[in-house]
Design a protein around this motif. Sequence first.
Motif, PDB file in Angstrom:
ATOM      1  N   CYS A 186       0.267   1.906  -0.573  1.00  0.00           N
ATOM      2  CA  CYS A 186      -0.429   2.284   0.658  1.00  0.00           C
ATOM      3  C   CYS A 186      -1.929   2.024   0.595  1.00  0.00           C
ATOM      4  O   CYS A 186      -2.622   2.239   1.588  1.00  0.00           O
ATOM      5  N   SER A 187      -2.442   1.615  -0.557  1.00  0.00           N
ATOM      6  CA  SER A 187      -3.890   1.562  -0.683  1.00  0.00           C
ATOM      7  C   SER A 187      -4.454   0.212  -1.094  1.00  0.00           C
ATOM      8  O   SER A 187      -5.622  -0.075  -0.843  1.00  0.00           O
ATOM      9  N   SER A 188      -3.666  -0.632  -1.750  1.00  0.00           N
ATOM     10  CA  SER A 188      -4.183  -1.913  -2.224  1.00  0.00           C
ATOM     11  C   SER A 188      -3.986  -3.013  -1.192  1.00  0.00           C
ATOM     12  O   SER A 188      -3.022  -2.990  -0.425  1.00  0.00           O
ATOM     13  N   PRO A 189      -4.887  -3.989  -1.163  1.00  0.00           N
ATOM     14  CA  PRO A 189      -4.729  -5.116  -0.233  1.00  0.00           C
ATOM     15  C   PRO A 189      -3.530  -5.963  -0.613  1.00  0.00           C
ATOM     16  O   PRO A 189      -3.048  -5.920  -1.746  1.00  0.00           O
ATOM     17  N   VAL A 190      -3.065  -6.748   0.344  1.00  0.00           N
ATOM     18  CA  VAL A 190      -1.868  -7.564   0.161  1.00  0.00           C
ATOM     19  C   VAL A 190      -1.999  -8.493  -1.046  1.00  0.00           C
ATOM     20  O   VAL A 190      -1.041  -8.693  -1.797  1.00  0.00           O
ATOM     21  N   GLU A 191      -3.185  -9.058  -1.250  1.00  0.00           N
ATOM     22  CA  GLU A 191      -3.375  -9.988  -2.368  1.00  0.00           C
ATOM     23  C   GLU A 191      -3.120  -9.309  -3.704  1.00  0.00           C
ATOM     24  O   GLU A 191      -2.524  -9.897  -4.614  1.00  0.00           O
ATOM     25  N   GLU A 192      -3.546  -8.057  -3.844  1.00  0.00           N
ATOM     26  CA  GLU A 192      -3.325  -7.307  -5.079  1.00  0.00           C
ATOM     27  C   GLU A 192      -1.829  -7.028  -5.276  1.00  0.00           C
ATOM     28  O   GLU A 192      -1.286  -7.170  -6.372  1.00  0.00           O
ATOM     29  N   LEU A 193      -1.178  -6.601  -4.198  1.00  0.00           N
ATOM     30  CA  LEU A 193       0.252  -6.298  -4.277  1.00  0.00           C
ATOM     31  C   LEU A 193       1.053  -7.545  -4.612  1.00  0.00           C
ATOM     32  O   LEU A 193       2.009  -7.491  -5.400  1.00  0.00           O
ATOM     33  N   ASP A 194       0.672  -8.672  -4.016  1.00  0.00           N
ATOM     34  CA  ASP A 194       1.373  -9.929  -4.280  1.00  0.00           C
ATOM     35  C   ASP A 194       1.220 -10.323  -5.747  1.00  0.00           C
ATOM     36  O   ASP A 194       2.165 -10.809  -6.375  1.00  0.00           O
ATOM     37  N   GLY A 195       0.036 -10.088  -6.302  1.00  0.00           N
ATOM     38  CA  GLY A 195      -0.186 -10.389  -7.711  1.00  0.00           C
ATOM     39  C   GLY A 195       0.655  -9.506  -8.616  1.00  0.00           C
ATOM     40  O   GLY A 195       1.199  -9.970  -9.627  1.00  0.00           O
ATOM     41  N   LEU A 196       0.778  -8.235  -8.263  1.00  0.00           N
ATOM     42  CA  LEU A 196       1.607  -7.322  -9.053  1.00  0.00           C
ATOM     43  C   LEU A 196       3.079  -7.718  -8.996  1.00  0.00           C
ATOM     44  O   LEU A 196       3.787  -7.687 -10.011  1.00  0.00           O
ATOM     45  N   LEU A 197       3.555  -8.097  -7.796  1.00  0.00           N
ATOM     46  CA  LEU A 197       4.947  -8.522  -7.673  1.00  0.00           C
ATOM     47  C   LEU A 197       5.200  -9.782  -8.483  1.00  0.00           C
ATOM     48  O   LEU A 197       6.231  -9.911  -9.165  1.00  0.00           O
TER      49      LEU A 197
END
Length: 338
Positions: A186-197
């Motif tokens: 709910c808090s990180s930008p899409v780019e960060e989430l995509d990197g984690l995935l």
Amino acid sequence: MSSELESAFPRTDDRLQVWDSQYGVRAEAFTHFRETICSAFMPWTPEYSGRDFVGRVESVTLSHGAVGRVRMSPIVATKTKSNIANSPIDCVHANLIISGELKVDQGGETKIAKRGDLVLYESFSAVILTEKPEVPCDNLALVVPMQEFSRLESIGGRPFSNVLISSEKLGAPLSACLTMLAQSLCSSPVEELDGLLKACIALLPISMGLFETNVKEVGSKNYFLKKLLDYIDHNLSDPDLSPLKVAQQFGISIRYVHKLFGQFGSTFGTHVTSERLKRIRWDLQVSSGRRPSISSLAYRWGFNDLSTFHRAFKKQFGCTPGNALDVEALPLPSYSKE
């Protein structure tokens, strides 16, 4: 994202989609939940036999698949032949169990995933998911197209058919990435989430033992902090959440709690307030059901004083909660290591 991926996971302006049963008509809660699940994670046939269904779905579509955190009353979900026929691409499903238990029946085998375990199964083979009755389930759900695992073609077989990776064998790097996804969805930008995935996709075959690795374990202090943050994440709605309560939960001193947050240049109070405000901000932008009132959201996420909440919200996001109802006026949040 390819056209096939777009058909499987339609993107919605790179924003997190939130559905919560508390913001709609109680009698229609499960119907809306079923529609949300099928929209976020491809066709399923969920069934619920209880009376009052309670659930919350936070989901986002990324370049490498879809990620969601799902909290719900226990259900039974089946991927039928019809569901499979209506699925545009073949995918791998993964569930990290945060609370509750999940039984997976696929390929003539039964696996039971408990807290901290990761269970994998295929989208192109019939499967039945059964959650433990009378125990609310909370899990991080991933749906990753098979083409993301093209490097495993040389191995052959069906490596993702009903695979259980226990919490002990998950491996610190993958565990850390999955936990960060669950906590920062709910808090990180899409780019960060995509990197984690993407990192999870790369680490998954290693945790399954398909490739050798010499990655070192995360230090005990970081592991402990991860557990502490996980506890806080589960109790953000508790207005009495405090350093003392956390210290008593983990059998440590209040001073040590403050020291752990000090490592990141933050404080316990700053972190908790920031996380609560992020939840409220996203709930103000809930995509379906009745829009909640600002005061109800503030109380739900642990604020006792509305004037304190309004000041904190404006300080963190640069606008009032009322202005935040305009989705376009509020930019995606910046990542902060609080």
